[in-house]
Design a protein around this motif. Structure first.
Motif, PDB file in Angstrom:
ATOM      1  N   THR A   3       0.848  -1.183   0.000  1.00 32.14           N
ATOM      2  CA  THR A   3       0.000   0.000   0.000  1.00 32.14           C
ATOM      3  C   THR A   3       0.884   1.234   0.000  1.00 32.14           C
ATOM      4  OG1 THR A   3      -1.701  -1.167   1.242  1.00 32.14           O
ATOM      5  CG2 THR A   3      -1.834   1.232   1.218  1.00 32.14           C
ATOM      6  N   ARG A  22      -7.347   7.065 -13.663  1.00 31.02           N
ATOM      7  CA  ARG A  22      -6.615   6.202 -12.719  1.00 31.02           C
ATOM      8  C   ARG A  22      -7.015   4.744 -12.890  1.00 31.02           C
ATOM      9  NH1 ARG A  22      -7.578  10.787 -10.560  1.00 31.02           N
ATOM     10  NH2 ARG A  22      -9.614  10.188  -9.801  1.00 31.02           N
ATOM     11  N   PHE A  26      -4.326   2.071 -13.917  1.00 31.51           N
ATOM     12  CA  PHE A  26      -3.877   1.119 -12.903  1.00 31.51           C
ATOM     13  C   PHE A  26      -4.582  -0.241 -12.985  1.00 31.51           C
ATOM     14  CE2 PHE A  26      -2.698   5.078 -10.508  1.00 31.51           C
ATOM     15  CZ  PHE A  26      -1.343   4.814 -10.413  1.00 31.51           C
ATOM     16  N   THR A  32      -4.932  -0.935  -7.659  1.00 33.90           N
ATOM     17  CA  THR A  32      -6.126  -0.145  -7.374  1.00 33.90           C
ATOM     18  C   THR A  32      -5.698   1.183  -6.773  1.00 33.90           C
ATOM     19  OG1 THR A  32      -6.370  -1.101  -5.167  1.00 33.90           O
ATOM     20  CG2 THR A  32      -7.576  -2.171  -6.950  1.00 33.90           C
ATOM     21  N   ALA A  33      -6.442   2.238  -7.101  1.00 33.50           N
ATOM     22  CA  ALA A  33      -6.132   3.569  -6.581  1.00 33.50           C
ATOM     23  C   ALA A  33      -7.402   4.205  -6.040  1.00 33.50           C
ATOM     24  CB  ALA A  33      -5.535   4.438  -7.687  1.00 33.50           C
ATOM     25  N   THR A  35      -8.943   7.712  -4.132  1.00 34.95           N
ATOM     26  CA  THR A  35      -8.610   9.121  -4.019  1.00 34.95           C
ATOM     27  C   THR A  35      -9.215   9.731  -2.764  1.00 34.95           C
ATOM     28  OG1 THR A  35     -10.517   9.763  -5.343  1.00 34.95           O
ATOM     29  CG2 THR A  35      -8.463   9.413  -6.510  1.00 34.95           C
ATOM     30  N   TRP A  47      -3.648   9.781  -3.321  1.00 37.61           N
ATOM     31  CA  TRP A  47      -4.031   8.463  -3.839  1.00 37.61           C
ATOM     32  C   TRP A  47      -3.549   7.454  -2.818  1.00 37.61           C
ATOM     33  CZ3 TRP A  47      -0.864   8.503  -8.978  1.00 37.61           C
ATOM     34  CH2 TRP A  47      -1.399   9.413  -9.875  1.00 37.61           C
ATOM     35  N   VAL A  49      -2.752   3.670  -3.168  1.00 43.47           N
ATOM     36  CA  VAL A  49      -2.614   2.710  -4.261  1.00 43.47           C
ATOM     37  C   VAL A  49      -2.136   1.369  -3.715  1.00 43.47           C
ATOM     38  CG1 VAL A  49      -1.579   2.310  -6.523  1.00 43.47           C
ATOM     39  CG2 VAL A  49      -1.979   4.653  -5.764  1.00 43.47           C
TER      40      VAL A  49
END
Length: 69
Positions: A3, A22, A26, A32-33, A35, A47, A49
């Motif tokens: 992460t 995104r 991604f 995965t992102a 926000t 973010w 991610v």
């Protein structure tokens, strides 16, 4: 999975949050992102991610299309 939190300054927060870029970027990479926006300083965003490795993230961000996110 690793992460990572990435701080990002944006001009148009609403546009940035709603952008599908995104996920388009991604998602195919298995990342995965999510926000987040600082409610006291609306240009500050983050973010969070999930990435398979830091090397994979670095390669993605330096690839064509990465910087436009």
């Amino acid at each position: 999975m690793t992460t990572v939190m990435i701080f990002h300054e944006v001009d148009d927060v609403d546009h940035w949050v709603q952008s599908p870029k995104r996920e388009e970027f991604f998602g195919p990479l298995g990342m995965t992102a999510r926000t987040f926006v600082d409610q006291t300083k609306r240009t500050a965003s983050v973010w969070v991610v999930e990435v398979p490795s830091m090397d994979a993230l670095q390669a993605a961000l330096t690839s064509e299309g990465g910087p436009m996110l």
